[in-house]
Scaffold this motif. Structure first.
Motif: not given
Length: 228
Positions: A138-139, A142-146, A169-172
């Motif tokens: 769940v992202v 505006g900040d979708i990790p590649e 896991i990326p922040a957010g």
């Protein structure tokens, strides 16, 4: 994290229904629909060649686009579905959903495996087996990790595994599966070694099987008695 949002150019499609869609395809276009955002759906056409190129480039369904349609304000969209010809596997229709930068969405993010040459388990002759090449998160739009990254250099021995807890896991972003530490990949023994081990097990089992009639004249003695 995601960089600059790429543009996706489209034309407003006049007419709806199967007839208008077939006409668009004859003109080298792929029909589509833009929905969501508390406004009416917008039928569009996208040039077939440009869409096919974007699909072949990968990650089309997990990329946030800036949709540009003449006569309409630019809007952020993400692809929710691409319908394909069942025989030729070519795109025949697509669905785009309008998004705000703060919108939360579920996306499958690809997994990248790094440092394969520095992996001790692979240096020992192990074979990398990928269990999951993408993970659903769940992202924020505006900040979708590649990608999500697995460092193979941390796998030291044959039989070692990498699980989701080994990935940062990326922040957010949040996992959609939180009740188990599922596997991403493992390093297994080569098939040749597995075959040799199986053969050894079979030889051992065969050696342990008792020979009937080989104990204290068992079957041979009975045979002689019956002949008498």
């Amino acid at each position: 994290m995601a960089g600059e949002v790429p543009d996706l150019h489209a034309q407003e499609r006049t007419g709806t229904g199967k007839g208008a869609a077939r006409a668009a395809r004859r003109e080298g276009m792929v029909p589509g629909i833009v929905f969501g955002g508390d406004v009416d759906p917008l039928p569009i056409n996208i040039p077939f060649n440009k869409l096919l190129k974007s699909l072949k480039a990968g990650r089309f369904k997990s990329t946030l686009f800036n949709l540009k349609v003449d006569g309409h304000d630019d809007v952020r969209v993400i692809c929710r579905d691409v319908q394909r010809d069942v025989v030729k596997d070519l795109p025949t229709h697509l669905d785009l959903m309008r998004l705000r930068r703060t919108t939360k969405i579920n996306l499958f993010i690809p997994v990248e495996f790094i440092n394969e040459e520095e992996c001790p388990a692979l240096r020992k002759g192990g074979v990398l087996t990928v269990i999951r090449n993408e993970v659903e998160l769940v992202v924020t739009a505006g900040d979708i990790p590649e990608t999500l990254t697995v460092d193979l250099a941390k796998l030291e021995d044959i039989g070692d595994t990498a699980t989701i807890s080994d990935i940062e896991i990326p922040a957010g972003a949040k996992l959609t599966i939180t009740d188990r530490d599922f596997m991403i990949c493992n390093v297994s023994a080569p098939s040749a070694l597995k075959s040799d081990a199986d053969d050894e097990d079979e030889d051992t089992d065969a050696a342990e099987v008792p020979v009937v009639g080989d104990e204290e004249g068992g079957e041979a003695a009975d045979t002689e008695s019956s002949e008498e």
